[in-house]
Every structure is written in C-alpha cells, then in structure tokens.
Design an enzyme around this catalytic site. Structure first.
Site, PDB file in Angstrom:
ATOM      1  N   ASP A 114       0.941  -1.270   0.048  1.00  0.00           N
ATOM      2  CA  ASP A 114      -0.036   0.131  -0.098  1.00  0.00           C
ATOM      3  C   ASP A 114       0.907   1.357   0.003  1.00  0.00           C
ATOM      4  O   ASP A 114       0.238   2.292  -0.406  1.00  0.00           O
ATOM      5  CB  ASP A 114      -0.914  -0.073   1.381  1.00  0.00           C
ATOM      6  CG  ASP A 114      -0.137  -0.134   2.597  1.00  0.00           C
ATOM      7  OD1 ASP A 114       0.987   0.171   2.588  1.00  0.00           O
ATOM      8  OD2 ASP A 114      -0.697  -0.221   3.626  1.00  0.00           O
ATOM      9  N   TYR A 120      10.033   4.277   2.642  1.00  0.00           N
ATOM     10  CA  TYR A 120      11.098   3.403   2.761  1.00  0.00           C
ATOM     11  C   TYR A 120      12.687   3.279   2.467  1.00  0.00           C
ATOM     12  O   TYR A 120      13.318   2.991   3.172  1.00  0.00           O
ATOM     13  CB  TYR A 120      10.588   1.778   2.710  1.00  0.00           C
ATOM     14  CG  TYR A 120       9.437   1.242   3.537  1.00  0.00           C
ATOM     15  CD1 TYR A 120       9.745   0.748   5.004  1.00  0.00           C
ATOM     16  CD2 TYR A 120       8.021   1.593   3.175  1.00  0.00           C
ATOM     17  CE1 TYR A 120       8.765   0.504   5.538  1.00  0.00           C
ATOM     18  CE2 TYR A 120       7.000   1.405   4.036  1.00  0.00           C
ATOM     19  CZ  TYR A 120       7.348   0.669   5.264  1.00  0.00           C
ATOM     20  OH  TYR A 120       6.422   0.366   6.043  1.00  0.00           O
ATOM     21  N   ARG A 144       8.722   1.126  16.912  1.00  0.00           N
ATOM     22  CA  ARG A 144       7.296   1.149  16.214  1.00  0.00           C
ATOM     23  C   ARG A 144       6.659  -0.019  17.038  1.00  0.00           C
ATOM     24  O   ARG A 144       5.383   0.391  17.109  1.00  0.00           O
ATOM     25  CB  ARG A 144       7.361   0.971  15.008  1.00  0.00           C
ATOM     26  CG  ARG A 144       6.297   0.661  14.005  1.00  0.00           C
ATOM     27  CD  ARG A 144       5.454   2.306  14.237  1.00  0.00           C
ATOM     28  NE  ARG A 144       4.317   1.982  13.422  1.00  0.00           N
ATOM     29  CZ  ARG A 144       3.123   2.687  13.912  1.00  0.00           C
ATOM     30  NH1 ARG A 144       3.047   3.688  14.922  1.00  0.00           N
ATOM     31  NH2 ARG A 144       2.008   2.762  13.288  1.00  0.00           N
TER      32      ARG A 144
HETATM   33  P1  NAD Z   1      -1.250  -8.842  13.165  1.00  0.00           P
HETATM   34  O1  NAD Z   1      -0.243  -9.545  14.083  1.00  0.00           O
HETATM   35  O2  NAD Z   1      -2.339  -7.913  13.692  1.00  0.00           O
HETATM   36  O3  NAD Z   1      -2.257  -9.984  12.099  1.00  0.00           O
HETATM   37  C1  NAD Z   1      -1.605 -10.903  11.656  1.00  0.00           C
HETATM   38  C2  NAD Z   1      -2.541 -12.321  11.865  1.00  0.00           C
HETATM   39  O4  NAD Z   1      -1.955 -13.320  11.138  1.00  0.00           O
HETATM   40  C3  NAD Z   1      -2.480 -12.745  13.217  1.00  0.00           C
HETATM   41  O5  NAD Z   1      -4.088 -12.708  13.742  1.00  0.00           O
HETATM   42  C4  NAD Z   1      -1.718 -14.160  13.388  1.00  0.00           C
HETATM   43  O6  NAD Z   1      -2.368 -14.972  14.166  1.00  0.00           O
HETATM   44  C5  NAD Z   1      -1.974 -14.394  11.852  1.00  0.00           C
HETATM   45  N1  NAD Z   1      -1.138 -15.577  11.564  1.00  0.00           N
HETATM   46  C6  NAD Z   1       0.095 -15.653  11.807  1.00  0.00           C
HETATM   47  N2  NAD Z   1       0.512 -16.851  11.000  1.00  0.00           N
HETATM   48  C7  NAD Z   1      -0.511 -17.185  10.456  1.00  0.00           C
HETATM   49  C8  NAD Z   1      -0.567 -18.322   9.390  1.00  0.00           C
HETATM   50  N3  NAD Z   1       0.529 -19.097   9.147  1.00  0.00           N
HETATM   51  N4  NAD Z   1      -1.717 -18.489   8.973  1.00  0.00           N
HETATM   52  C9  NAD Z   1      -2.722 -17.934   9.304  1.00  0.00           C
HETATM   53  N5  NAD Z   1      -2.859 -16.921   9.869  1.00  0.00           N
HETATM   54  C10 NAD Z   1      -1.494 -16.550  10.759  1.00  0.00           C
HETATM   55  O7  NAD Z   1      -0.309  -7.953  12.011  1.00  0.00           O
HETATM   56  P2  NAD Z   1      -0.699  -6.612  11.216  1.00  0.00           P
HETATM   57  O8  NAD Z   1       0.041  -5.704  11.856  1.00  0.00           O
HETATM   58  O9  NAD Z   1      -2.209  -6.709  11.176  1.00  0.00           O
HETATM   59  O10 NAD Z   1      -0.495  -7.013  10.009  1.00  0.00           O
HETATM   60  C11 NAD Z   1      -0.533  -8.320   9.122  1.00  0.00           C
HETATM   61  C12 NAD Z   1       0.332  -8.375   8.033  1.00  0.00           C
HETATM   62  O11 NAD Z   1      -0.044  -7.548   6.907  1.00  0.00           O
HETATM   63  C13 NAD Z   1       1.798  -8.226   8.357  1.00  0.00           C
HETATM   64  O12 NAD Z   1       2.475  -9.314   7.440  1.00  0.00           O
HETATM   65  C14 NAD Z   1       2.048  -6.823   7.770  1.00  0.00           C
HETATM   66  O13 NAD Z   1       3.233  -6.799   7.530  1.00  0.00           O
HETATM   67  C15 NAD Z   1       1.158  -6.885   6.709  1.00  0.00           C
HETATM   68  N6  NAD Z   1       0.946  -5.419   6.008  1.00  0.00           N
HETATM   69  C16 NAD Z   1       1.241  -5.386   4.908  1.00  0.00           C
HETATM   70  C17 NAD Z   1       1.287  -4.256   4.147  1.00  0.00           C
HETATM   71  C18 NAD Z   1       1.591  -3.916   2.747  1.00  0.00           C
HETATM   72  O14 NAD Z   1       1.782  -2.871   2.294  1.00  0.00           O
HETATM   73  N7  NAD Z   1       2.122  -4.928   2.175  1.00  0.00           N
HETATM   74  C19 NAD Z   1       0.333  -3.297   4.847  1.00  0.00           C
HETATM   75  C20 NAD Z   1      -0.156  -3.264   6.208  1.00  0.00           C
HETATM   76  C21 NAD Z   1       0.140  -4.657   6.719  1.00  0.00           C
HETATM   77  C1  G6P Z   2       2.945   0.446   5.325  1.00  0.00           C
HETATM   78  C2  G6P Z   2       3.828  -0.541   4.558  1.00  0.00           C
HETATM   79  C3  G6P Z   2       3.526  -1.872   5.006  1.00  0.00           C
HETATM   80  C4  G6P Z   2       3.773  -1.930   6.678  1.00  0.00           C
HETATM   81  C5  G6P Z   2       3.223  -0.885   7.230  1.00  0.00           C
HETATM   82  C6  G6P Z   2       3.724  -0.961   8.694  1.00  0.00           C
HETATM   83  O1  G6P Z   2       1.654   0.398   5.244  1.00  0.00           O
HETATM   84  O2  G6P Z   2       3.480  -0.437   3.368  1.00  0.00           O
HETATM   85  O3  G6P Z   2       4.133  -2.815   4.300  1.00  0.00           O
HETATM   86  O4  G6P Z   2       3.353  -3.223   7.096  1.00  0.00           O
HETATM   87  O5  G6P Z   2       3.264   0.366   6.830  1.00  0.00           O
HETATM   88  O6  G6P Z   2       3.030   0.139   9.438  1.00  0.00           O
HETATM   89  P1  G6P Z   2       2.845  -0.140  10.903  1.00  0.00           P
HETATM   90  O7  G6P Z   2       2.004   0.961  11.336  1.00  0.00           O
HETATM   91  O8  G6P Z   2       2.608  -1.573  11.385  1.00  0.00           O
HETATM   92  O9  G6P Z   2       4.196   0.174  11.461  1.00  0.00           O
HETATM   93 MN    MN Z   3       4.292  -2.353   2.290  1.00  0.00          MN
END
Ligand code: NAD
Ligand code: G6P
Ligand code: MN
Length: 466
Positions: free
Chosen positions: A171, A267, A287
């Site tokens: 995102d 980043y 963080r």
């Molecule tokens: P979070 O810890 O709140 O939630 C993650 C969930 O995944 C938890 O409920 C956990 O139990 C579950 N989980 C862990 N391993 C698992 C598996 N093998 N199978 C099924 N469920 C599993 O984390 P969050 O802060 O909400 O972030 C979730 C993910 O999204 C992270 O990887 C984060 O880095 C990613 N994220 C990516 C972007 C992006 O731009 N690419 C943006 C925001 C979040």
């Molecule tokens: C952005 C990035 C994600 C990352 C997130 C972390 O959205 O694109 O890849 O997971 O920030 O944010 P946080 O609030 O969890 O530090």
């Molecule tokens: Mn990202």
C-alpha cells in the site's frame, strides 16, 4: 451479476475490521456472497469475528460469514484470498526491531536485519500457506500483502513459477500518492503512476494526468522544494507528527529536497538516511511499542465495544453513510479504525480491475524479464501493471540510472540470498544475505545478529547446514 467468495488469511489481523467494512462499502462494484476469516490464533480471530457477525448482519445481508482455523473450510469454494499473516506474531516483530539496536543497527519490520529475520519466517510460512490454499483451491486469486512483501515475492516467483494468480502488492506507493496529489488538486483515480523499484525501495518517475496526458510530477516536486513550509503544514494536518508515520512523512519531505528529481518511497529513508532513522528509536522503544499501545488496543476496543452493544446502526459506530455512498475513493476514509487510510482501498481497486477486466494500472510485484534491461532479469520489481481478468501486463520502464541501479542490485542480492538460504538451508548464504545488506555491512556484526535472531525465532528458524 456474479458474486464472489473471499477468505481473509490472518483473520485476526488489526487490518481485518477495516477490510471487512470496505467490503460492505464496495458491494456495487465487488458483490460478495461469502466471507471467511482464517487464522491460526483462535482468540485473535474470535475478537474480530464477533464484531464482524454484527457488521455483515447489518450492512451486508445475505452474505454467508464464518471464521475457521481449518484450511479446508477456509479455502474450498473461494475466489479471492487476501493474505495478511504476520509469521511469528507481534512478539517476533518486537525482536526484529530490538535485536539490531544491540549492534548499532536500525531495527525495522521490513528493512535491514529485522526485515531479513521476518523474511526467514515469512518465506517458510507463506510457502506452506500457499501450498495449503492450492490444495483446496487451485484457481483462486491469492492477493498477498504479508511482509516483507519483497522477500515473499522472491519466494513465490521461485516456488510457484507457473502460478499466475498469485499477486504481491503493497500500500505504500498509494499512500505516497494520496499524500502529495492534493498539491496539484488531483485524486488517485485521475492519474496514472509510473514507478519502479523493489518493494519498499522505489521511485515515482511520472504522475500522468489521465485527461490531458500531462506529467504532474515536476510540478509536485517543484512545490515540495520551493514551498516546503506549506507542504510541511499539509503533512502536519494529515498525520500525527508525534508518532511514526508523521515523522516519516516529515523526513520524506526532506529526502525530496536532496533528490528532487523523483518522488521516492518512504522506505528509501532507511537506506539513504540510516543515522537519522536510527535516532528515531532505541532498544527500549520501537514502532512495535507504539502499535501495541495504539492500533492493537484500539482495534480490540473497537471490536469489543460493538460486540457489547450488539449493533452498529444507530450507534457511534454506524457506517450507513459510507456504505450508502458506496464509493471507495470518495468516502475518503477507507479506514475507520486501523488508521491507515489507503490500506484496504487499493486492494479492492485491484480486485475490481480483475473482475471487470478493467485493465487499470496497479503497482504490483512482477519478474523483471527486461522491464528494466539494466537490472537483473530475476528481480521481482514493483512496477505499473495493467490488470485484467486473464492477464497482468507490466509496462516497459527502460534503463535506470547508476544510483538507483546500485541501490537496487545491492538490496536484491541481500533479499535473494536470504531466500536461497532458507530454501536451501544454507548457512553461508544466510551470512552473505545479512553482510551485504546496507544496514548491516559487516561480517562480524552479521554473525552476531544472526545468532541472536536464531535464538529469538526458535522453531521459526530453519536448521542451516554448512
Ligand atoms: P497482526 O499480528 O495484527 O495480524 C496478523 C494475523 O496473522 C494474526 O492474527 C496471526 O495470528 C495471523 N497469522 C500468523 N501466522 C499465520 C498463519 N501461518 N496462517 C494464518 N494466520 C496467521 O499483524 P498486522 O499488523 O495486522 O499485519 C498483518 C500483515 O499485513 C503483516 O504481515 C504486515 O506486515 C502486513 N501488512 C502489509 C502491508 C503492505 O503494504 N504490504 C500493509 C499493512 C500490513
Ligand atoms: C505500510 C507498509 C506496510 C507495513 C506498514 C507498517 O503500510 O506499506 O508494508 O506493514 O506500513 O505499518 P505499522 O503501522 O505496522 O508500522
Ligand atoms: Mn508495504
């Protein structure tokens, strides 16, 4: 009109409530018949589940909704998997961020040594998860944004080379656009981006006005440089500058002053200003701590408050106006609770382009193969792609300059060596992956950090040979 079935993997994620609300908002464009939450943590998912039952009951009548820990139940009869797992959970995010500080390095979720440690876990967990999804659902779209997405994408390219329905997406480019487009009074739907890089390491090179074909980027950059104070105020109004993302966008504006020819990803700061980034946190507070006190608590409170009321309509949590408006961008606030305005929106935009064969431009990770001829053809680049229901076609970018080429090849070496190390259980390559990373840069330091990560990660760390 065809209706779709969606499974959210990582159903207990802090981003799930916003995602589910946006599914309700998007009904006119992305009609759903079934939503399933899948997680490995019963309690995390239960909190979200109990709120979501109320949400769907009130705003998306007729949709089948349930939560499960069982992959078969989760993935059978599924059209789209949204994958947002955090391999190892928040406790290991804490270690990823804190351990590097012992060795005078930045600890970060996806960059530097912390990102490599998270990468080790995610390569293994994501490989298992995708295999499990494909056992029950050979043809569904798997939309992954679990981090570190660059490393996950490198793994999916290698382990699932013929699977054209796995998409890795992030995102942050969208967030950068939404931050700076107001300077030229434009919305994202009115422009097409040109961008290149690895995930969390890239640059916008053009922002094209869809109506006139004009490139708006020079004007945006000029305003950032000549009217820095005005832009600074705008950032102050958009973000809380006492917390992480506010400070990040303030630093981002400074980065534009030093490199005023393209609009960088936030980043890039970690690699270009490591000393300044390092100074934002220390070994006691990173963080992770902000999230535990902020988003994590807020999401749980939000879900529990709605559960206690037993309803949203007619309460302070009512989203009727948003749902009735039914417009993604115009609601201007995809996020009710996770405080990440773009997060769910860009995913739904991608899905709409797939189901409508819209051929819209989305920034996705895809194998280079000549898109940028002077970079390794194996790189999973993040570039503009036209997204239709049968094809995802990247736009040609052409050669990039020496500075960007040097940075990207270095990062790619680190990330691809890490994937080698995990897939081949190769200790030597693990050392190389950490040592070559710009934020580590020293063999002795790399060895010490790896040893600590091995301890902290426990069962998530592979048994390496050599
Ligand atoms: P979070 O810890 O709140 O939630 C993650 C969930 O995944 C938890 O409920 C956990 O139990 C579950 N989980 C862990 N391993 C698992 C598996 N093998 N199978 C099924 N469920 C599993 O984390 P969050 O802060 O909400 O972030 C979730 C993910 O999204 C992270 O990887 C984060 O880095 C990613 N994220 C990516 C972007 C992006 O731009 N690419 C943006 C925001 C979040
Ligand atoms: C952005 C990035 C994600 C990352 C997130 C972390 O959205 O694109 O890849 O997971 O920030 O944010 P946080 O609030 O969890 O530090
Ligand atoms: Mn990202």
């Amino acid at each position: 009109m065809k209706k779709y079935s969606v499974t959210i993997c990582g159903g207990g994620s802090t981003y799930t409530p916003d995602m589910l609300e946006l599914l309700c908002v998007a009904q006119k464009k992305f009609p759903i018949r079934k939503v399933v939450l899948f997680d490995i943590d019963y309690q995390r998912q239960k909190t979200v589940n109990d709120y979501a039952e109320i949400l769907f009951n009130e705003y998306c009548e007729g949709v089948e909704f349930f939560s499960t820990l069982d992959p078969k139940e989760a993935f059978e009869d599924m059209d789209f998997a949204f994958v947002q797992i955090r391999a190892g959970g928040m406790d290991l995010r804490n270690s990823d961020e804190k351990i590097p500080y012992t060795y005078d390095c930045i600890g970060q979720e996806t960059c530097g040594p912390g990102g490599l440690s998270y990468g080790v876990r995610s390569v293994i967990e994501m490989k298992n998860l995708i295999n499990s999804i494909r056992t029950y659902s050979p043809n569904s779209w798997i939309i992954n944004y679990s981090n570190p997405a660059a490393i996950v994408a490198e793994m999916t390219k290698r382990v699932f080379p013929n699977d054209k329905r796995i998409i890795n997406i992030c995102d942050m480019p969208t967030q950068v656009l939404d931050t700076y487009l107001p300077l030229v009074n434009k919305k994202r739907s009115e422009i097409e981006p040109r961008y290149f890089g690895l995930n969390h390491y890239g640059w916008f090179t053009k922002i094209i006005d869809k109506k006139t074909g004009e490139d708006l980027l020079p004007e945006i950059l000029k305003i950032c440089v000549t009217e820095k104070e005005r832009v600074h105020k705008l950032i102050d109004n958009m973000y809380d500058v006492t917390t992480h993302w506010g400070k990040t966008f303030e630093d981002h504006l400074d980065m534009i002053q030093d490199y005023p020819y393209s609009l960088p990803n936030t980043y890039n700061l970690y690699y270009l200003y490591p000393d300044r980034r390092y100074s934002h946190y220390d070994i006691k507070t990173t963080r992770y701590d902000e999230i535990i006190e902020g988003r994590e608590k807020n999401v749980i409170m939000y879900c529990n408050a709605i559960k206690a009321l037993g309803k949203m309509k007619g309460t302070q949590y009512d989203i009727t106006d948003k749902v009735n408006a039914g417009l993604l961008e115009e609601t201007g606030c995809s996020s009710t609770i996770a405080y990440n305005d773009v997060h769910a929106t860009y995913l739904i935009e991608l899905v709409i382009s797939i189901i409508e064969n819209g051929n819209d431009i989305c920034l996705l990770m895809i194998q280079n193969n000549g898109i940028i001829p002077n970079l390794s053809s194996e790189m999973m680049l993040e570039v503009p792609c036209r997204v239709g229901s049968q094809f995802i076609e990247p736009l040609h970018i052409g050669p990039v300059s020496t500075f960007e080429k040097g940075l990207l090849e270095n990062q790619f070496a680190s990330e691809s060596l890490l994937v080698d190390a995990v897939l081949e259980n190769d200790k030597q390559k693990m050392l190389q992956a950490f040592t070559i990373n710009r934020l580590v840069n020293d063999t002795e330091r790399a060895k010490k950090i790896i040893a600590e990560f091995e301890k902290a990660n426990g069962k998530f760390w592979p048994k390496l040979k050599g």
